[in-house]
Design a protein around this motif. Structure first.
Motif, PDB file in Angstrom:
ATOM      1  N   LEU A   1     -31.145  29.743 -13.179  1.00 40.13           N
ATOM      2  CA  LEU A   1     -29.781  30.042 -12.765  1.00 40.13           C
ATOM      3  C   LEU A   1     -29.075  28.788 -12.277  1.00 40.13           C
ATOM      4  N   ASN A   2     -29.804  27.910 -11.634  1.00 41.82           N
ATOM      5  CA  ASN A   2     -29.173  26.664 -11.183  1.00 41.82           C
ATOM      6  C   ASN A   2     -28.804  25.785 -12.362  1.00 41.82           C
ATOM      7  N   ASN A   3     -29.755  25.697 -13.331  1.00 41.72           N
ATOM      8  CA  ASN A   3     -29.493  24.874 -14.515  1.00 41.72           C
ATOM      9  C   ASN A   3     -28.234  25.334 -15.210  1.00 41.72           C
ATOM     10  N   VAL A   4     -28.166  26.643 -15.421  1.00 39.53           N
ATOM     11  CA  VAL A   4     -27.020  27.200 -16.136  1.00 39.53           C
ATOM     12  C   VAL A   4     -25.747  26.992 -15.333  1.00 39.53           C
ATOM     13  N   GLY A   5     -25.833  27.151 -14.025  1.00 41.38           N
ATOM     14  CA  GLY A   5     -24.655  26.955 -13.182  1.00 41.38           C
ATOM     15  C   GLY A   5     -24.092  25.557 -13.321  1.00 41.38           C
ATOM     16  N   PHE A   6     -24.968  24.568 -13.274  1.00 42.39           N
ATOM     17  CA  PHE A   6     -24.481  23.198 -13.391  1.00 42.39           C
ATOM     18  C   PHE A   6     -23.950  22.921 -14.792  1.00 42.39           C
ATOM     19  N   ALA A   7     -24.674  23.416 -15.797  1.00 44.46           N
ATOM     20  CA  ALA A   7     -24.215  23.179 -17.171  1.00 44.46           C
ATOM     21  C   ALA A   7     -22.833  23.785 -17.368  1.00 44.46           C
ATOM     22  N   LEU A   8     -22.628  24.983 -16.809  1.00 47.71           N
ATOM     23  CA  LEU A   8     -21.323  25.622 -16.956  1.00 47.71           C
ATOM     24  C   LEU A   8     -20.241  24.814 -16.267  1.00 47.71           C
ATOM     25  N   ALA A   9     -20.584  24.202 -15.142  1.00 50.44           N
ATOM     26  CA  ALA A   9     -19.568  23.405 -14.441  1.00 50.44           C
ATOM     27  C   ALA A   9     -19.128  22.230 -15.302  1.00 50.44           C
ATOM     28  N   VAL A  10     -20.088  21.521 -15.869  1.00 46.62           N
ATOM     29  CA  VAL A  10     -19.707  20.369 -16.683  1.00 46.62           C
ATOM     30  C   VAL A  10     -18.987  20.832 -17.945  1.00 46.62           C
ATOM     31  N   GLU A  11     -19.420  21.961 -18.494  1.00 50.87           N
ATOM     32  CA  GLU A  11     -18.738  22.469 -19.687  1.00 50.87           C
ATOM     33  C   GLU A  11     -17.322  22.907 -19.364  1.00 50.87           C
ATOM     34  N   LYS A  12     -17.114  23.419 -18.164  1.00 51.03           N
ATOM     35  CA  LYS A  12     -15.745  23.789 -17.763  1.00 51.03           C
ATOM     36  C   LYS A  12     -14.878  22.543 -17.681  1.00 51.03           C
ATOM     37  N   LEU A  13     -15.479  21.473 -17.135  1.00 54.96           N
ATOM     38  CA  LEU A  13     -14.737  20.221 -17.027  1.00 54.96           C
ATOM     39  C   LEU A  13     -14.353  19.709 -18.397  1.00 54.96           C
ATOM     40  N   CYS A  14     -15.263  19.852 -19.352  1.00 52.06           N
ATOM     41  CA  CYS A  14     -14.981  19.359 -20.695  1.00 52.06           C
ATOM     42  C   CYS A  14     -14.186  20.342 -21.508  1.00 52.06           C
ATOM     43  N   GLY A  15     -14.129  21.572 -21.049  1.00 48.98           N
ATOM     44  CA  GLY A  15     -13.384  22.584 -21.793  1.00 48.98           C
ATOM     45  C   GLY A  15     -14.080  23.030 -23.059  1.00 48.98           C
ATOM     46  N   ILE A  16     -15.402  23.057 -23.060  1.00 56.04           N
ATOM     47  CA  ILE A  16     -16.118  23.497 -24.257  1.00 56.04           C
ATOM     48  C   ILE A  16     -16.873  24.775 -23.958  1.00 56.04           C
ATOM     49  N   GLU A  17     -17.229  25.465 -25.014  1.00 52.70           N
ATOM     50  CA  GLU A  17     -18.009  26.677 -24.845  1.00 52.70           C
ATOM     51  C   GLU A  17     -19.239  26.608 -25.723  1.00 52.70           C
ATOM     52  N   VAL A  18     -20.292  27.116 -25.178  1.00 50.15           N
ATOM     53  CA  VAL A  18     -21.568  27.073 -25.881  1.00 50.15           C
ATOM     54  C   VAL A  18     -21.582  28.171 -26.955  1.00 50.15           C
ATOM     55  N   PRO A  19     -22.241  27.942 -28.080  1.00 55.62           N
ATOM     56  CA  PRO A  19     -22.310  29.018 -29.091  1.00 55.62           C
ATOM     57  C   PRO A  19     -22.931  30.292 -28.537  1.00 55.62           C
ATOM     58  N   GLU A  20     -22.621  31.401 -29.178  1.00 55.36           N
ATOM     59  CA  GLU A  20     -22.994  32.701 -28.642  1.00 55.36           C
ATOM     60  C   GLU A  20     -24.480  32.856 -28.438  1.00 55.36           C
ATOM     61  N   ARG A  21     -25.244  32.383 -29.386  1.00 55.82           N
ATOM     62  CA  ARG A  21     -26.695  32.560 -29.275  1.00 55.82           C
ATOM     63  C   ARG A  21     -27.203  31.837 -28.027  1.00 55.82           C
ATOM     64  N   GLY A  22     -26.636  30.672 -27.781  1.00 56.08           N
ATOM     65  CA  GLY A  22     -27.012  29.918 -26.586  1.00 56.08           C
ATOM     66  C   GLY A  22     -26.660  30.676 -25.312  1.00 56.08           C
ATOM     67  N   GLN A  23     -25.508  31.337 -25.335  1.00 54.54           N
ATOM     68  CA  GLN A  23     -25.103  32.060 -24.133  1.00 54.54           C
ATOM     69  C   GLN A  23     -26.043  33.235 -23.873  1.00 54.54           C
ATOM     70  N   TYR A  24     -26.401  33.933 -24.935  1.00 58.38           N
ATOM     71  CA  TYR A  24     -27.339  35.051 -24.748  1.00 58.38           C
ATOM     72  C   TYR A  24     -28.685  34.536 -24.253  1.00 58.38           C
ATOM     73  N   TYR A  25     -29.093  33.392 -24.796  1.00 61.51           N
ATOM     74  CA  TYR A  25     -30.382  32.830 -24.387  1.00 61.51           C
ATOM     75  C   TYR A  25     -30.345  32.489 -22.905  1.00 61.51           C
ATOM     76  N   ARG A  26     -29.212  31.893 -22.489  1.00 62.38           N
ATOM     77  CA  ARG A  26     -29.086  31.556 -21.074  1.00 62.38           C
ATOM     78  C   ARG A  26     -29.137  32.811 -20.215  1.00 62.38           C
ATOM     79  N   VAL A  27     -28.468  33.854 -20.686  1.00 61.25           N
ATOM     80  CA  VAL A  27     -28.452  35.102 -19.909  1.00 61.25           C
ATOM     81  C   VAL A  27     -29.858  35.660 -19.777  1.00 61.25           C
ATOM     82  N   VAL A  28     -30.591  35.670 -20.886  1.00 56.27           N
ATOM     83  CA  VAL A  28     -31.931  36.274 -20.850  1.00 56.27           C
ATOM     84  C   VAL A  28     -32.830  35.510 -19.879  1.00 56.27           C
ATOM     85  N   LEU A  29     -32.870  34.192 -20.028  1.00 61.08           N
ATOM     86  CA  LEU A  29     -33.756  33.424 -19.145  1.00 61.08           C
ATOM     87  C   LEU A  29     -33.256  33.458 -17.705  1.00 61.08           C
TER      88      LEU A  29
END
Lengths: 406, 183, 231
Positions: A88-116
């Protein structure tokens, strides 16, 4: 033998011993202090009159260390923040940097993050409840829940390579693709987890001793909780239905059907039950995510400025080598600016406030630690109670030292 | 883990003292009372080692004693910050002889990757250490290796510090051999 | 997204609201340090804003801005529990100046302000308990300031001499990963090197923050280089 002077025994004032509050030190190395916290108690007999909670014994300089490497090098540090739910921490930080860059991870990646991530959350709640139970004397549920935690860690080990501190999140996705057996492995253990949860609840939730010790102790009111900045299961146990996954859904959380368990009294018993119920809801989310997850497709953004290229390309093409070199040596450079991104961590709103100066080195990484603000409320919860109430209260605050002291 | 052949019993050893020392060593090593000085993430693996799967109890080492006077082994689990230094030292001093110290994890062994103003670069800067178990966090199997090394040390009366070497799990070694053998 | 919030704040504060920004959906309002408490009070007490939930309070150090502009940015993050809207209040504070405490508005600010004091040295006037929280009272300096070198340790217990028992520690007392990316003390002097220790050494600087003298690094021989590039 002289006869007793009976009149002294009827005079209550004469029997009262003069008492000033006794100062007692609890911690930082103490069995009930999960991790390490020092509490200096002023006691009137067994009642706690005043308490000075002194955190900081696990201050490891996370924020300063982040300013020293690249953006990707922050991930191992984030693992060790809330070390019972590192994903959860990893994903939280990754989301912060992705928000800064304005990018979104592909759907499969998002589901993978949710599952783990939800598996990590289940581990977090299990650890908290198991330790709570153990400190009240219920050693067996601790062993049952540790057994379950090992099963989940087996799955995480198969996926990420490490049981506990995986550093598996990356800016732009995840480090690797899911293994082909992911869904099968998880579906195999989910019913077993449910069985153990039922066993534990049978053992504890209607247990007279457990209820006596946990109900009515450590009561926190709704208004006070909001003022203090308390979030997560502690806040939900007071009656406020605030869950970041429902209020400001991030990634694919808006596609799942799950409930947010809310308590009534804000006492330790409610917190315990809220956490157990959240485990069930997390299992629901995991099942739905596994059903909805696309079976193929990229897990990470395909951008060589951000993600490391495959090793084959690194060794066989000049572009791959250069991309690899630049990312490792200089670091990925997000645009200049500052953002605050928040997710639902195991203990509440886990926020990352990052400031970038446009270079590969983070300028400032501030983690808004949920346990810090939850621990701040501990003082009020303990005053007026007895020493024996400190144990369940502190256990249900779930102070994770790595996150609290950073 | 083969038998470590170190110095063994003292210089004036005769048949009876060596046999007695061996008996004492055997008794001590199978009944270690731990003082779990748990601070950080390694604590999770410590809990896992005490759990049913990796069971520390089969070595007789599962009894935690939260009074230093009653404990034999000081398990320093996790990062020790500068603020925690005096606390660790005090607890070590309060333990009664014979006592041993296990540095569980990389942060306790050498500070880990927390090379900064607030972390003690290894608890051996504060207390003498007998066994270093590297890993971040170490696998429970490595912890059990460390425990067995400590038990050997206690049996032999050896005073030197030892580090748990990396080993491959037999199953993984077999899988790797199979993979390498494929054309 | 919630421009209404910033507009409402502008109505209440008037000129005191120096600047508003909306970057990636985060609304930020900038005020002067003297108006910090007043602005925060509006955030808390006004019915339309009603930010009853305290989220965070922190600071950022920009030493290069000083002395022309104030060095620190102090930020307050709050949330409205009914409407779920968030707002960030920012102020620029000079070194040595203090800021009003917000503990009378949100109790949660107490520890956050203590931490800002501990890490940055910013004092909050009126705080009931202004002392260090994460570090110990003997610690001198404020670590999150950019000019505090990350590896300057202040041990409470003096490090043991390795020869005292017959063993050697696995690592020397001062060793660790010397891969400093930004050497801030050099940066402030305008002499910094990025990237890698060997480049730093080639430029005549220290290889790592944790060593005082320059470690000699073997530079590749020009002949060997030419031979390698022929391949």
């Amino acid at each position: 033998m002289e006869p007793l002077d009976t009149h002294d025994f009827t005079d209550d004032d004469a029997l009262e011993l003069p008492a000033e509050p006794m100062r007692l030190n609890m911690g930082p190395s103490h069995p009930a202090m999960h991790g390490t916290i020092r509490m200096v108690l002023d006691l009137d007999g067994e009642t706690v009159v005043n308490v000075d909670v002194q955190p900081g014994y696990l201050h490891r300089g996370f924020e300063k260390s982040c300013e020293r490497g690249t953006w990707a090098q922050v991930f191992p540090y984030t693992d060790r923040l809330n070390y019972v739910s590192p994903m959860l921490n990893n994903v939280g930080f990754a989301l912060a940097v992705e928000k800064l860059c304005g990018i979104e991870v592909p759907e499969r990646g998002q589901y993978y993050r949710v599952v783990l991530g939800e598996l990590a959350r289940i581990c977090d709640h299990f650890t908290c409840n198991a330790a709570s139970g153990m400190e009240l004397g219920a050693f067996t549920p601790f062993l049952w829940l540790m057994k379950v935690r090992d099963w989940i860690w087996d799955v995480l080990e198969k996926e990420t390579g490490a049981r506990l501190t995986h550093s598996f999140g990356r800016i732009g996705g995840m480090a690797m693709e899911p293994t082909p057996d992911l869904a099968m492995d998880i579906r195999a253990i989910l019913p077993e987890i449910e069985k153990v949860v039922v066993e534990t609840e049978t053992m504890l939730v209607r247990n007279r001793i457990f209820m006596d010790r946990m109900q009515g102790t450590g009561v926190l009111s709704k208004e006070r909780a909001l003022e203090l900045g308390v979030t997560g299961p502690m806040l939900r146990s007071t009656g406020v239905a605030y869950d970041v996954r429902k209020d400001s859904p991030y990634m694919v959380y808006d596609r799942f059907d799950f409930d947010v368990p809310v308590g009534e009294d804000g006492d330790n018993y409610d917190r315990f039950c809220v956490r157990m119920e959240e485990v069930r809801q997390s299992m629901r989310i995991v099942e739905q995510a596994l059903d909805q997850m696309p079976t193929d497709g990229p897990v990470s953004v395909d951008d060589p400025r951000m993600m490391l290229p495959d090793k084959e390309r690194v060794y066989n093409s000049i572009e791959g080598t250069i991309a690899h070199f630049k990312l490792i040596m200089e670091g990925f450079a997000p645009p200049k600016g500052e953002v605050y991104s928040f997710t639902e961590g195991g203990n509440g709103e886990l926020g990352f406030f990052i400031v970038s100066d446009g270079s590969g080195t983070p300028y400032r990484v501030r983690v808004r630690p949920p346990s810090w603000f939850n621990l701040q409320s501990a003082r009020e919860l303990l005053i007026g109670g007895m020493i024996a109430d400190i144990i369940p209260t502190f256990g249900s605050v779930n102070m994770i030292g790595g996150e609290c002291d950073r | 883990m083969g038998e470590m052949t170190f110095g063994g019993a003292g210089e004036d050893a005769n048949f009876f003292t060596t046999k007695f020392d061996a008996l004492l060593g055997w008794a001590r090593k199978y009944s270690l009372f731990q003082y779990p000085f748990v601070t950080a993430c390694c604590g999770m693996e410590f809990m896992a080692v005490a759990s049913p799967r990796y069971d520390m109890a089969r070595f007789g080492a599962e009894a935690p004693r939260f009074s230093p006077r009653q404990a034999d082994v000081l398990w320093v689990v996790g990062t020790v910050s500068q603020r925690q230094g005096p606390v660790l030292k005090r607890i070590y001093e309060q333990m009664t002889e014979p006592k041993w110290v296990i540095a569980f994890g990389t942060c306790a062994s050498c500070g880990g990757f927390y090379d900064n103003y607030t972390t003690i670069p290894g608890i051996d800067k504060v207390v003498p250490v007998d066994i270093y178990i590297p890993g971040c966090p170490p696998r429970p199997e490595a912890v059990l290796d460390g425990l067995m090394l400590l038990m050997d040390k206690i049996q032999n009366g050896n005073k030197d510090p030892l580090v748990v070497p990396p080993r491959e799990l037999p199953k993984l070694a077999q899988l790797r051999a199979k993979k390498d053998a494929k054309p | 997204m919630s421009k209404a919030l910033l507009d409402r704040l502008a109505t209440l504060l008037g000129d005191k609201l120096l600047e508003t920004t909306d970057f990636r959906g985060d609304e930020v309002a900038l005020v002067a340090p003297a108006d910090w408490h007043a602005a925060a009070e509006f955030l808390r007490r006004d019915e339309k804003l009603a930010m009853g939930q305290f989220t965070d309070l922190t600071a950022v150090d920009y030493p290069e801005r000083a002395p022309e502009e104030p060095r620190f940015d102090v930020l307050l993050f709050v949330r409205n529990p009914e409407t779920h809207k968030r707002l960030r209040l920012k102020t620029r504070l000079a070194d040595g100046k203090t800021l009003a405490t917000l503990t009378d508005l949100w109790a949660g600010a107490s520890w956050a302000e203590r931490e800002v004091y501990d890490m940055f040295g910013i004092s909050f006037e009126g705080h009931p308990d202004m002392r260090r929280i994460l570090l110990y009272k003997e610690f001198e300096g404020h670590p999150l300031r950019k000019d505090y070198p990350i590896d300057r340790a202040q041990p409470l217990v003096p490090y043991r001499d390795a020869d005292d028992t017959h063993k050697l520690p696995p690592f020397g007392v001062d060793e660790g990963q010397p891969f400093a990316r930004t050497d801030w003390s050099r940066r402030l002097e305008g002499l910094d090197a990025q990237v890698s220790p060997s480049l730093a050494v080639a430029a005549g600087q220290r290889a790592s923050l944790s060593s005082e003298e320059v470690h000699p690094v073997h530079a590749p021989e020009p002949a060997a280089d030419a031979a390698a590039s022929e391949n």
